[in-house]
Design a protein around this motif. Structure first.
Motif, PDB file in Angstrom:
ATOM      1  N   TYR A  45      32.255  35.151  52.924  1.00  0.00           N
ATOM      2  CA  TYR A  45      32.495  35.309  51.491  1.00  0.00           C
ATOM      3  C   TYR A  45      33.858  35.958  51.226  1.00  0.00           C
ATOM      4  O   TYR A  45      34.615  35.521  50.350  1.00  0.00           O
ATOM      5  N   ASN A  46      34.167  36.968  52.006  1.00  0.00           N
ATOM      6  CA  ASN A  46      35.429  37.677  51.818  1.00  0.00           C
ATOM      7  C   ASN A  46      36.619  36.763  52.083  1.00  0.00           C
ATOM      8  O   ASN A  46      37.591  36.739  51.319  1.00  0.00           O
ATOM      9  N   GLY A  47      36.527  35.986  53.159  1.00  0.00           N
ATOM     10  CA  GLY A  47      37.635  35.126  53.530  1.00  0.00           C
ATOM     11  C   GLY A  47      37.846  33.965  52.573  1.00  0.00           C
ATOM     12  O   GLY A  47      38.990  33.624  52.232  1.00  0.00           O
ATOM     13  N   VAL A  48      36.760  33.376  52.113  1.00  0.00           N
ATOM     14  CA  VAL A  48      36.858  32.189  51.254  1.00  0.00           C
ATOM     15  C   VAL A  48      37.086  32.565  49.794  1.00  0.00           C
ATOM     16  O   VAL A  48      37.872  31.922  49.093  1.00  0.00           O
ATOM     17  N   VAL A  49      36.407  33.605  49.324  1.00  0.00           N
ATOM     18  CA  VAL A  49      36.415  33.926  47.892  1.00  0.00           C
ATOM     19  C   VAL A  49      37.322  35.102  47.549  1.00  0.00           C
ATOM     20  O   VAL A  49      38.169  35.013  46.653  1.00  0.00           O
ATOM     21  N   LEU A  50      37.150  36.221  48.229  1.00  0.00           N
ATOM     22  CA  LEU A  50      37.828  37.447  47.800  1.00  0.00           C
ATOM     23  C   LEU A  50      39.296  37.523  48.213  1.00  0.00           C
ATOM     24  O   LEU A  50      40.138  37.985  47.438  1.00  0.00           O
ATOM     25  N   SER A  51      39.599  37.116  49.430  1.00  0.00           N
ATOM     26  CA  SER A  51      40.997  37.209  49.884  1.00  0.00           C
ATOM     27  C   SER A  51      41.952  36.419  49.000  1.00  0.00           C
ATOM     28  O   SER A  51      42.996  36.960  48.574  1.00  0.00           O
ATOM     29  N   PRO A  52      41.641  35.159  48.658  1.00  0.00           N
ATOM     30  CA  PRO A  52      42.530  34.439  47.733  1.00  0.00           C
ATOM     31  C   PRO A  52      42.585  35.096  46.354  1.00  0.00           C
ATOM     32  O   PRO A  52      43.631  35.076  45.698  1.00  0.00           O
ATOM     33  N   TYR A  53      41.461  35.666  45.917  1.00  0.00           N
ATOM     34  CA  TYR A  53      41.433  36.311  44.606  1.00  0.00           C
ATOM     35  C   TYR A  53      42.386  37.495  44.547  1.00  0.00           C
ATOM     36  O   TYR A  53      43.092  37.703  43.546  1.00  0.00           O
ATOM     37  N   ARG A  54      42.415  38.281  45.619  1.00  0.00           N
ATOM     38  CA  ARG A  54      43.280  39.460  45.632  1.00  0.00           C
ATOM     39  C   ARG A  54      44.753  39.087  45.493  1.00  0.00           C
ATOM     40  O   ARG A  54      45.564  39.876  45.001  1.00  0.00           O
ATOM     41  N   LYS A  55      45.102  37.896  45.932  1.00  0.00           N
ATOM     42  CA  LYS A  55      46.501  37.462  45.897  1.00  0.00           C
ATOM     43  C   LYS A  55      46.841  36.699  44.619  1.00  0.00           C
ATOM     44  O   LYS A  55      47.989  36.294  44.437  1.00  0.00           O
ATOM     45  N   SER A  56      45.850  36.484  43.774  1.00  0.00           N
ATOM     46  CA  SER A  56      46.074  35.674  42.572  1.00  0.00           C
ATOM     47  C   SER A  56      46.276  36.564  41.346  1.00  0.00           C
ATOM     48  O   SER A  56      46.137  37.783  41.400  1.00  0.00           O
ATOM     49  N   PHE A  57      46.579  35.914  40.226  1.00  0.00           N
ATOM     50  CA  PHE A  57      46.738  36.621  38.955  1.00  0.00           C
ATOM     51  C   PHE A  57      45.475  36.530  38.103  1.00  0.00           C
ATOM     52  O   PHE A  57      45.478  36.925  36.941  1.00  0.00           O
ATOM     53  N   LYS A  58      44.386  36.026  38.673  1.00  0.00           N
ATOM     54  CA  LYS A  58      43.175  35.801  37.880  1.00  0.00           C
ATOM     55  C   LYS A  58      42.646  37.095  37.277  1.00  0.00           C
ATOM     56  O   LYS A  58      42.090  37.097  36.179  1.00  0.00           O
ATOM     57  N   LYS A  59      42.779  38.190  38.025  1.00  0.00           N
ATOM     58  CA  LYS A  59      42.224  39.455  37.543  1.00  0.00           C
ATOM     59  C   LYS A  59      42.866  39.932  36.247  1.00  0.00           C
ATOM     60  O   LYS A  59      42.274  40.701  35.498  1.00  0.00           O
ATOM     61  N   TYR A  60      44.077  39.455  35.969  1.00  0.00           N
ATOM     62  CA  TYR A  60      44.744  39.851  34.746  1.00  0.00           C
ATOM     63  C   TYR A  60      44.231  39.098  33.524  1.00  0.00           C
ATOM     64  O   TYR A  60      44.542  39.452  32.395  1.00  0.00           O
ATOM     65  N   PHE A  61      43.487  38.048  33.749  1.00  0.00           N
ATOM     66  CA  PHE A  61      43.030  37.207  32.652  1.00  0.00           C
ATOM     67  C   PHE A  61      41.519  37.235  32.483  1.00  0.00           C
ATOM     68  O   PHE A  61      40.928  36.341  31.888  1.00  0.00           O
ATOM     69  N   GLY A  62      40.872  38.243  33.039  1.00  0.00           N
ATOM     70  CA  GLY A  62      39.437  38.375  32.876  1.00  0.00           C
ATOM     71  C   GLY A  62      38.621  37.444  33.739  1.00  0.00           C
ATOM     72  O   GLY A  62      37.421  37.302  33.527  1.00  0.00           O
ATOM     73  N   ILE A  63      39.232  36.788  34.707  1.00  0.00           N
ATOM     74  CA  ILE A  63      38.522  35.866  35.597  1.00  0.00           C
ATOM     75  C   ILE A  63      38.105  36.632  36.837  1.00  0.00           C
ATOM     76  O   ILE A  63      38.940  37.245  37.515  1.00  0.00           O
ATOM     77  N   LEU A  64      36.842  36.608  37.181  1.00  0.00           N
ATOM     78  CA  LEU A  64      36.327  37.329  38.341  1.00  0.00           C
ATOM     79  C   LEU A  64      36.102  36.387  39.510  1.00  0.00           C
ATOM     80  O   LEU A  64      36.033  35.166  39.328  1.00  0.00           O
ATOM     81  N   PRO A  65      35.974  36.924  40.730  1.00  0.00           N
ATOM     82  CA  PRO A  65      35.714  36.073  41.894  1.00  0.00           C
ATOM     83  C   PRO A  65      34.411  35.293  41.733  1.00  0.00           C
ATOM     84  O   PRO A  65      33.513  35.696  40.997  1.00  0.00           O
TER      85      PRO A  65
END
Length: 575
Positions: A45-65
């Motif tokens: 889960y961490n490798g497929v979902v969370l690692s890419p999320y940490r490198k993205s800008f999604k968190k700034y737009f209210g988008i969660l993993p």
């Protein structure tokens, strides 16, 4: 404070997040095997979902993993819009002693915003709020408690406050009374408030926002009562107590009743069906009646006492008289059922519920099974679940089956969704009886999960437990409860009895361990010395307000039906 002194105070407040030092030598390899499975599932889960999320800008737009892992296609499933697996796994990682993984997960957990998308209130409560309280209970980290308070406030100001009755809506936007620390600060709150206003204009016209299941609106008592006791603020417990009182008043007309209808119109506050049972859509409501009593014992408040009385009536109506909660096959094996014939994997939580109530509530219960004692009933029903596992080539249980009048068991749904209910009851019965047969059955189930469900990235569900070869049997999803519940219970059954002691903890319906109130002071007086800061996403300026408005309009236009959510990987609470 020296490092050594700090460690001593921390030990007063937390379970040992290492391999238990007094673990039996013959169980050590099993404990370690499950611990490795937890790491493998988390790494997927961490490798497929969370690692890419940490490198993205999604968190700034209210988008969660994404909530769940899709191991076969290296993708994620989004159904709760809340990073469900991250939350469900948090206390599991701590209990398993996976320190680096826990710290990494904790850092992200404390930085995530509220979901912008409307979410399922009940599921959000048992996964997100339950996770924060469970991780707080085993670690003593006050940051988790603060985050839990914020989460509960958001739930009440969303699905509870927007309902015209005491019964919360099934879906809603979580609307906090104060801004989220990490979600664009004031700009994020304005963006969320704007989206909330637009969303609510059409919500009342959607049928799925009117009807909620018994479990969906009635499974807040454990988390909310716990939070009220921790904070001294009664508003959380008052909200969950009002649900129970509403149901009892509308069904019992002032008298405490047991089994009640499983679906209700929350706008009118009335049942929308006369169907009832202990299974999906109802289960955790009944589970919480007894667990609330265990959490708060000794009971002093009228509503808590009546909840316990309702639990006893439920057992009497389910297992005595017409025996709608039990059925026997042609070999006289007993199964937990609904309506006397419908067996499903969800119902395998019943043996554990019966045993917990019998052994961990200090006062004797009034319920008497008319064919023996309560613990013997729990054992018989768990034997039925075990028999279902043994009846398939994979030695993994059916999702659903039914038992004919002649006692023949027929599979209705041969899938295996990595569910926890069977191993949950094995764990509880082992802790109570010390009978190694329950450990052996748990080990057998774990080995079959390893054999048929393990994949290069995490674990997969199965489409058919009667097929033993080929990827056609694999279902591309690893539900969050697999890490939150299934593997946690398997780990604990091979650990010492005082590791998450059932005399001190009670598990939520999502297997998050809460310290019983009577033992809580021991933890809170430990004066734990924890870090008080964590990395937060960079805060953007208020110049983005225009962008926030444009973004709300964009996502609303992009959604074909923003008010409808299809539950993927549905678990104990099928609604």
């Amino acid at each position: 404070m020296t490092d050594e002194a700090s460690q001593k105070t921390n030990d007063k407040c937390s379970v040992h997040a290492i391999l238990p030092p007094n673990i039996e030598p013959d169980q050590k390899h099993r404990f370690e095997a499950v611990r490795s499975a937890i790491k493998h599932a988390w790494d997927g889960y961490n490798g497929v979902v969370l690692s890419p999320y940490r490198k993205s800008f999604k968190k700034y737009f209210g988008i969660l993993p994404a909530d769940d892992l899709m191991p076969l296609t290296s993708d994620g499933i989004t159904w709760l819009h809340s990073a469900a697996t991250l939350y469900d796994a948090l206390d599991t990682l701590y209990i398993a002693g996976l320190k680096e993984e826990y710290e990494e997960a904790l850092e992200l957990t404390l930085s995530l915003p509220l979901p912008l998308h409307p979410t399922k209130i009940f599921e959000y409560s048992i996964r997100v709020l339950g996770s924060l309280l469970g991780a707080y209970s085993v670690s003593g980290d006050e940051r988790l408690l603060d985050r839990a308070i914020f989460t509960a406030d958001s739930i009440i100001d969303g699905g509870f406050r927007s309902s015209p009755t005491a019964l919360p809506r099934p879906f809603d936007v979580l609307a906090p009374l104060r801004s989220s620390v990490s979600f664009l600060n004031i700009g994020g709150m304005i963006m969320q408030r704007l989206y909330t206003s637009i969303y609510r204009l059409g919500r009342d016209y959607m049928q799925q926002h009117r009807v909620n299941s018994l479990a969906g609106f009635g499974s807040f008592s454990l988390e909310f009562a716990y939070l009220s006791k921790l904070t001294g603020n009664s508003k959380y417990k008052d909200a969950s107590d009002a649900i129970f009182e509403h149901v009892q008043n509308h069904i019992g007309h002032g008298k405490v009743v047991g089994v009640i209808p499983s679906m209700w119109n929350v706008m009118k506050g009335l049942p929308s069906t006369q169907m009832s049972g202990l299974g999906g859509g109802s289960d955790s409501y009944y589970e919480y009646l007894i667990k609330n009593a265990i959490l708060l014992q000794p009971l002093t408040e009228k509503t808590d006492i009546e909840m316990l009385e309702s639990y006893i009536k439920t057992l009497d109506e389910s297992f005595n008289g017409d025996h709608t909660g039990i059925a026997f096959d042609e070999n006289h094996v007993a199964y937990p059922t609904e309506r006397g014939s419908d067996y499903n994997h969800l119902l395998c939580f019943v043996p554990g519920m019966l045993a917990v109530g019998e052994k961990f509530y200090d006062e004797p219960l009034d319920f008497k099974y008319d064919k023996g004692d309560t613990l013997s009933l729990a054992k018989k029903l768990l034997d039925g679940c075990w028999n279902d596992y043994q009846s398939t080539p994979t030695k993994l249980g059916n999702e659903k089956a039914w038992i004919s009048n002649e006692g023949k068991k027929n599979s209705d749904d041969p899938s295996f969704l990595l569910r926890p209910e069977y191993v949950e009851s094995l764990f509880i019965l082992y802790r109570i009886t010390k009978d190694d047969i329950y450990r052996e059955r748990a080990w057998d189930a774990f080995q079959m999960i390893e054999k048929y469900c393990k994949y290069s990235q995490g674990y997969t569900s199965l489409t058919n437990v009667f097929l033993t070869k080929g990827n056609r049997r694999r279902k591309d999803e690893m539900p969050s409860y697999f890490l939150g519940e299934t593997l946690k219970y398997l780990l604990l059954i091979f650990s010492p009895d005082d590791y998450i002691d059932l005399h001190e903890f009670v598990f939520t319906t999502e297997a998050h361990p809460l310290r019983q109130i009577r033992t809580m002071e021991n933890m809170r007086s430990g004066k734990c010395d924890y870090a008080t800061t964590t990395n937060q996403p960079t805060v953007l300026s208020l110049n983005i307000i225009f962008f926030a408005i444009a973004y709300c309009i964009f996502i609303l236009a992009r959604m074909k039906n923003p008010f409808s959510q299809k539950r993927r990987g549905n678990r104990k609470k099928n609604q």
